[in-house]
Design a protein around this motif. Structure first.
Motif, PDB file in Angstrom:
ATOM      1  N   GLY A   1      33.422   9.428   5.764  1.00 48.63           N
ATOM      2  CA  GLY A   1      33.082  10.163   6.977  1.00 48.63           C
ATOM      3  C   GLY A   1      34.259  10.917   7.548  1.00 48.63           C
ATOM      4  O   GLY A   1      35.027  11.542   6.828  1.00 48.63           O
ATOM      5  N   ASP A   2      34.428  10.822   8.850  1.00 47.71           N
ATOM      6  CA  ASP A   2      35.376  11.680   9.544  1.00 47.71           C
ATOM      7  C   ASP A   2      36.676  10.984   9.914  1.00 47.71           C
ATOM      8  O   ASP A   2      37.423  11.490  10.725  1.00 47.71           O
ATOM      9  N   GLY A   3      36.891   9.787   9.332  1.00 47.17           N
ATOM     10  CA  GLY A   3      38.152   9.122   9.600  1.00 47.17           C
ATOM     11  C   GLY A   3      38.079   8.174  10.773  1.00 47.17           C
ATOM     12  O   GLY A   3      37.041   8.004  11.406  1.00 47.17           O
ATOM     13  N   VAL A   4      39.217   7.572  11.086  1.00 43.32           N
ATOM     14  CA  VAL A   4      39.249   6.479  12.040  1.00 43.32           C
ATOM     15  C   VAL A   4      40.550   6.522  12.831  1.00 43.32           C
ATOM     16  O   VAL A   4      41.591   6.930  12.313  1.00 43.32           O
ATOM     17  N   VAL A   5      40.457   6.167  14.104  1.00 45.69           N
ATOM     18  CA  VAL A   5      41.650   6.010  14.943  1.00 45.69           C
ATOM     19  C   VAL A   5      41.724   4.541  15.352  1.00 45.69           C
ATOM     20  O   VAL A   5      40.936   4.091  16.171  1.00 45.69           O
ATOM     21  N   PRO A   6      42.614   3.762  14.744  1.00 49.10           N
ATOM     22  CA  PRO A   6      42.632   2.329  15.036  1.00 49.10           C
ATOM     23  C   PRO A   6      43.476   1.966  16.255  1.00 49.10           C
ATOM     24  O   PRO A   6      44.468   2.617  16.538  1.00 49.10           O
ATOM     25  N   THR A   7      43.020   0.922  16.967  1.00 51.67           N
ATOM     26  CA  THR A   7      43.781   0.321  18.061  1.00 51.67           C
ATOM     27  C   THR A   7      43.817  -1.180  17.803  1.00 51.67           C
ATOM     28  O   THR A   7      42.766  -1.801  17.661  1.00 51.67           O
ATOM     29  N   VAL A   8      45.018  -1.743  17.717  1.00 48.79           N
ATOM     30  CA  VAL A   8      45.129  -3.184  17.488  1.00 48.79           C
ATOM     31  C   VAL A   8      45.407  -3.869  18.820  1.00 48.79           C
ATOM     32  O   VAL A   8      46.242  -3.405  19.599  1.00 48.79           O
ATOM     33  N   GLY A   9      44.662  -4.944  19.114  1.00 46.58           N
ATOM     34  CA  GLY A   9      44.862  -5.620  20.389  1.00 46.58           C
ATOM     35  C   GLY A   9      44.164  -6.957  20.425  1.00 46.58           C
ATOM     36  O   GLY A   9      43.553  -7.379  19.432  1.00 46.58           O
ATOM     37  N   GLY A  10      44.253  -7.628  21.550  1.00 45.39           N
ATOM     38  CA  GLY A  10      43.539  -8.880  21.756  1.00 45.39           C
ATOM     39  C   GLY A  10      42.052  -8.610  21.903  1.00 45.39           C
ATOM     40  O   GLY A  10      41.649  -7.533  22.342  1.00 45.39           O
ATOM     41  N   SER A  11      41.229  -9.591  21.528  1.00 47.59           N
ATOM     42  CA  SER A  11      39.777  -9.373  21.527  1.00 47.59           C
ATOM     43  C   SER A  11      39.225  -9.086  22.920  1.00 47.59           C
ATOM     44  O   SER A  11      38.348  -8.233  23.082  1.00 47.59           O
ATOM     45  N   VAL A  12      39.733  -9.797  23.934  1.00 49.20           N
ATOM     46  CA  VAL A  12      39.246  -9.571  25.303  1.00 49.20           C
ATOM     47  C   VAL A  12      39.529  -8.130  25.719  1.00 49.20           C
ATOM     48  O   VAL A  12      38.677  -7.439  26.278  1.00 49.20           O
ATOM     49  N   GLU A  13      40.734  -7.670  25.398  1.00 44.90           N
ATOM     50  CA  GLU A  13      41.144  -6.312  25.752  1.00 44.90           C
ATOM     51  C   GLU A  13      40.273  -5.286  25.024  1.00 44.90           C
ATOM     52  O   GLU A  13      39.831  -4.290  25.602  1.00 44.90           O
ATOM     53  N   LEU A  14      39.989  -5.544  23.736  1.00 42.98           N
ATOM     54  CA  LEU A  14      39.177  -4.606  22.953  1.00 42.98           C
ATOM     55  C   LEU A  14      37.754  -4.536  23.505  1.00 42.98           C
ATOM     56  O   LEU A  14      37.164  -3.450  23.584  1.00 42.98           O
ATOM     57  N   ALA A  15      37.215  -5.687  23.904  1.00 40.42           N
ATOM     58  CA  ALA A  15      35.863  -5.685  24.486  1.00 40.42           C
ATOM     59  C   ALA A  15      35.856  -4.872  25.780  1.00 40.42           C
ATOM     60  O   ALA A  15      34.902  -4.120  26.045  1.00 40.42           O
ATOM     61  N   ASP A  16      36.915  -4.995  26.581  1.00 39.01           N
ATOM     62  CA  ASP A  16      37.004  -4.194  27.809  1.00 39.01           C
ATOM     63  C   ASP A  16      37.073  -2.700  27.494  1.00 39.01           C
ATOM     64  O   ASP A  16      36.434  -1.887  28.165  1.00 39.01           O
ATOM     65  N   LEU A  17      37.842  -2.328  26.463  1.00 35.00           N
ATOM     66  CA  LEU A  17      37.936  -0.915  26.076  1.00 35.00           C
ATOM     67  C   LEU A  17      36.578  -0.382  25.622  1.00 35.00           C
ATOM     68  O   LEU A  17      36.219   0.755  25.921  1.00 35.00           O
TER      69      LEU A  17
END
Lengths: 281, 306
Positions: free
Chosen positions: A121-137
């Motif tokens: 597809g069109d690629g990916v922009v990854p963000t690595v973080g804690g799960s709680v923080e990722l759910a908030d994002l």
């Protein structure tokens, strides 16, 4: 009289402003990264279009006429607005890249997870973080998908199946059993996903380990602690490796925004499937 | 501290413990500013239904409609097995209504609850709840119906197997009994309303209900927030799978009693989560503390002579 389209008008206005600024056709052409003949032609077309002479040309060079001087400010305004218009349009330009959150717990599986979306597809922009923080994002609309530790609070989001990934004990003395391991275990900070952290510690104690852990913010820090012989680590087992069923597994799942809040440019179901396959292959 | 700060505090505790929490606390005195978190959200309450059921029973006894000394026969073959009390026994039992109420409240005996539910019958229970201004859903069903539902949902042969299925960490398992539309259900503020009514009653049957609640066998939830021997907790818990609840009146000596309901659902499925039980105590303590007030005016100190 030549008909000048809107696009030509803006282009010719750029010529006009450039010549007015440098008072020299040759210098203006160089500034605009073009040759002089089309520049002169463009200015002449603009003069014909507007019905006024903008420059006096003679042996001493180029002088702007009173009419040219009068039209210069509006010309600059038009060019500035055109640039502003393009900038705003660029901001509105929708990216089809998947904004993917990856929990810090995934360790070396991070590569597989990111690659599977990068390759299609069109690629990916990854963000690595804690799960709680990722759910908030995700809830704030700043991510499209995330691979997070399970269990955790995912109110307002949708979740794929729980993936139970086998793990391996890494310690200074090779592959001891967990019960025989007297070192604390290096783990991500508890606040990254409190219920999963607590569940992991209960499982350590169930297996005969003391349950003592060292919370390290990232995988590099955990590697360093391991290399120093200060801690052991429990990491996802490499594909096909023999794993100890007494070790607590790593439980993860792919979470996504509620269907009403998803970006339509992203095929969430297909991406989720690809991620789940990459994690369990 | 503002209401908002309190709510934020409660949210942090719930988040740290890995639960969704619904909390309501109110002083049983003149109307006060109550304190809570999602206090008007309806959730499945599991065995907490026995609290409004006990209120209905006591009201009907005081109205002369029920005889508390009437013996009821609980035949072994007609009982649904459960975790405590008569529900774990093998043989026929005959017991009076009031003793069944005591077992239902002190050890959450499902068989005792079913017997009282069956004796009054749901129509009369719902009628009485409606008269009290409470929703009939507070006592939608008996414990036996709850057990039948989880057996059906998990395709299990008995209650322990069903609870094991609901506790599987690798396979999230759902039951209709987590859904307020299919179970006995309440909002936290409805449960504190039940407690307010119960505490406003002077009847002997109501005394019996309150005394039984004070003798509840466990103090690991709301009670864990008040580890003081002189503080009485009149509580009723409810537990099913990831649901952990308690509604209680917390009574400090020489202070107004305070009603508090803490209803939680954990994201971890395991049956034993002491951290969540402790969080319920912490949530209750944080909700109750700002509402504490002496019930007698302090004696004014004698005027100082200059």
């Amino acid at each position: 009289m030549a008909i000048v389209s809107g696009m030509d008008l803006l282009r010719h206005l750029r010529f006009f402003v450039a010549v007015a600024d440098s008072r020299h056709f040759g210098d203006a052409a160089r500034d605009l990264a073009m040759t002089q003949p089309p520049l002169s032609q463009g200015v002449r077309k603009l003069e014909r279009h507007l019905g006024v002479r903008l420059f006096d040309r003679d042996s001493r060079g180029v002088r702007i006429t009173p009419a040219g001087q009068a039209l210069l400010p509006l010309s600059r305004d038009l060019l500035r607005l055109a640039i502003a218009l393009q900038d705003q349009a660029a901001e509105l330009l929708v990216s089809h890249q998947v904004r993917l959150g990856v929990a810090t717990d995934l360790d070396h599986l991070t590569d597989a997870v990111v690659r599977v979306l990068a390759g299609t597809g069109d690629g990916v922009v990854p963000t690595v973080g804690g799960s709680v923080e990722l759910a908030d994002l995700l809830r704030d609309g700043l991510l499209d998908l995330a691979v997070v530790r399970h269990p955790g609070i995912i109110d307002g989001l949708t979740a794929g199946t729980v993936l139970v990934l086998p793990t391996r004990l890494e310690g200074p003395s090779g592959s001891d059993s967990l019960a025989a391991c007297s070192l604390p275990i290096a783990v991500p900070p508890r606040h990254h996903q409190p219920p999963a952290h607590d569940q992991f510690i209960d499982a350590l104690r169930r297996a005969g380990h003391s349950g003592s852990v060292v919370e390290a913010p990232d995988a590099t820090q955990r590697r360093a602690l391991l290399a120093a012989g200060n801690t052991a680590e429990i990491v996802p087992a490499p594909r096909g490796a023999v794993h100890d069923p007494a070790l607590p597994p790593l439980r993860v799942r792919v979470i996504a925004p509620h269907p009403n809040h998803r970006r339509p440019e992203i095929d969430h179901d297909r991406a989720t499937q690809a991620l789940e396959q990459a994690l369990t292959r | 501290m503002s209401q908002r700060d309190h709510r934020h505090d409660l949210e942090q505790i719930a988040r740290d413990a890995g639960v969704r929490a619904h909390v309501h606390a109110v002083r049983l005195s003149e109307p006060t500013e109550p304190l809570g978190l999602a206090a008007d959200v309806e959730v499945a309450i599991a065995s907490v239904y026995k609290l409004p059921l006990a209120l209905v029973w006591a009201d009907l006894v005081e109205a002369g409609e029920l005889d508390p000394a009437e013996p009821l026969r609980l035949a072994a073959g007609a009982r649904m097995p459960g975790p405590t009390g008569i529900a774990v026994l093998q043989d026929d039992v005959t017991m009076t209504q009031r003793d069944l109420i005591r077992l239902m409240l002190t050890i959450s005996d499902n068989a005792a609850g079913d017997a009282i539910f069956g004796r009054i019958r749901s129509g009369r229970i719902h009628h009485r709840l409606t008269q009290l201004g409470l929703p009939a859903a507070l006592v939608r069903q008996s414990s036996a119906e709850e057990t039948r539902a989880i057996l059906r949902d998990t395709e299990s042969a008995d209650r322990p197997a069903a609870l094991r299925a609901l506790a599987d960490p690798d396979h999230p398992t759902y039951t209709s009994q987590y859904d307020p539309a299919y179970s006995s259900a309440a909002t936290p503020d409805q449960l504190t309303a039940v407690l307010r009514i119960l505490w406003s009653r002077a009847g002997r049957a109501h005394d019996l209900v309150r005394a039984a609640m004070a003798r509840q066998a466990w103090r690991h939830r709301i009670g864990s927030g008040f580890p003081h021997d002189d503080v009485t907790i009149f509580g009723k818990t409810g537990s099913l799978g990831s649901l952990r609840h308690e509604a209680a009146v917390v009574h400090f000596p020489h202070e107004y009693p305070i009603a508090v309901a803490v209803l939680t659902q954990a994201v971890r499925p395991e049956q034993h989560l002491p951290r969540v039980d402790a969080a319920i105590g912490e949530l209750a303590r944080r909700a109750v503390t700002p509402l504490r007030m002496p019930d007698t005016p302090r004696p004014t100190p004698p005027a100082r002579r200059s």
